[in-house]
Design an enzyme around this catalytic site. Sequence first.
Site, PDB file in Angstrom:
ATOM      1  N   ASN A  81      32.104 -20.174   9.136  1.00 42.09           N
ATOM      2  CA  ASN A  81      31.084 -19.636   9.723  1.00 42.09           C
ATOM      3  C   ASN A  81      29.844 -20.822  10.459  1.00 42.09           C
ATOM      4  OD1 ASN A  81      28.090 -19.163   9.234  1.00 42.09           O
ATOM      5  ND2 ASN A  81      28.938 -17.410   7.701  1.00 42.09           N
ATOM      6  N   CYS A  83      21.266 -17.658   9.773  1.00 43.13           N
ATOM      7  CA  CYS A  83      22.093 -16.812  10.650  1.00 43.13           C
ATOM      8  C   CYS A  83      22.246 -16.071  11.290  1.00 43.13           C
ATOM      9  CB  CYS A  83      23.091 -15.687   9.789  1.00 43.13           C
ATOM     10  SG  CYS A  83      22.996 -16.741   8.269  1.00 43.13           S
ATOM     11  N   HIS A 106      27.359 -12.370  14.515  1.00 41.05           N
ATOM     12  CA  HIS A 106      27.030 -14.316  13.627  1.00 41.05           C
ATOM     13  C   HIS A 106      28.245 -13.768  13.547  1.00 41.05           C
ATOM     14  CE1 HIS A 106      27.145 -16.819  11.205  1.00 41.05           C
ATOM     15  NE2 HIS A 106      26.552 -16.309   9.974  1.00 41.05           N
TER      16      HIS A 106
END
Lengths: 75, 366
Positions: free
Chosen positions: B298, B122, B268
Amino acid sequence: MTRNEFLDALADMLERPSNSFSGDDTLESLDWDSIRVIEFISVADEKLQAEVRPDAIAECITVNDLVALVTDKLT
Amino acid sequence: MVQTTLDGARIAGLASAVPEGVADASSLLHTFSAEDVRKISDSSGVTLRRVVPADGSVCTSDLCEAAAEKLIAELRWDKDSIDGLIFVSQTPDYILPATACALHGRLGLSKACAAFDVNLGCSGYVYGLWLAAQMIASGGCSRVLVLAGETASRIVSPMDRAVAPLFGDAGTATALERGSQKMSFRMGTDGKGSKNLIVSAGGFRQPHTPATAERTAREGGNVRSDEDVYMNGSEIFTFTLREVAPLVQSARDDARWSLDDVDAYVFHQANRFMLQHLAKKMKLPLERVVVALENFGNTSSASIPLAITHALSTRLRSEDMNLMLVGFGVGYSWGALALRCGHLVAPDLIIVPTLAAGSPSHVQSA
């Protein structure tokens, strides 16, 4: 924020009417799950600037147990 | 926090690629109720994810390669002028060699090129930019590619609701060269959190065995193996609340920007609930906080450049913007970059077809 105001915030989070549950109600009876845990951390952070440990939440059985985690931030 | 302020490099362009395969959360319906699955999607903001085939025919490096080839062509860069390549991923092609070396060969770059992998998720995109900018500002390199991506679908159990409906696959390429964009970086780490987002088996600490590969019932009715990714969502959320606000504040102060000087905050893309909470907590103008995960999920180290491609590429082609890029997560590791950039080469999103993805240079012979 008072205890009652915080309970209102919790009711809002749980998408239930205020006063539709009491401090003695179990979290299980309120469809508590992992998303609710994150939402509770979020409400405590936003309303009270309180950092609540996830493992402490995991030990809570009733609504009163949850409120006890932030009681020193309540007026 | 580590602080680095540079004025010797510039981002020249960036490109993002996703696989053509599309998935929704239906795999969870074997294990969880439809109501459960709906609640997760409502909270995460993820409807669809792009996923590679499970057979290894499209790897992270293939997505990054497609993005890099397109970007190099649109930049009209001579490949011999590229003297740095950083591959940022936790889903490399091999245990060894470094995937950056394999990509260097496949892209046909010059031997006068430094190439290496960075194992971060991330936060990895910001780390990649931090390294590349310093390699250039030091005078050591003149043109560096940061190839950041993940194919998390390969390490996620389809029966784990903490991760299965959340993670998608993507690969990106960002090109940096000598120039003058002021960049203010802040970086940090808290390794005490490493156990909360982890694939614990299949490496060297806990090598693969039939037992580590077996999917069994875990907390909350989730089913996964020790070779699947495990995420403790509430711990990650708590860490984020603690670290991200001061991180953003520091990078903004370093750049001498007020809250309103930032044209776009690109966090992120962890999940929508987290982004909305962070925005509210930091009192950011919501219309300047990019949320671009509905159709991608994600995508780990690819999420920031993918969000830029999706939401900002039109503006960045024609104007300068003050951007705040913020990565945080697995490690725990975090980094923020405040930079003014623009007039970038920013191709539209690239869709990598499943069948044509294997190029002869990396197809295994039987």
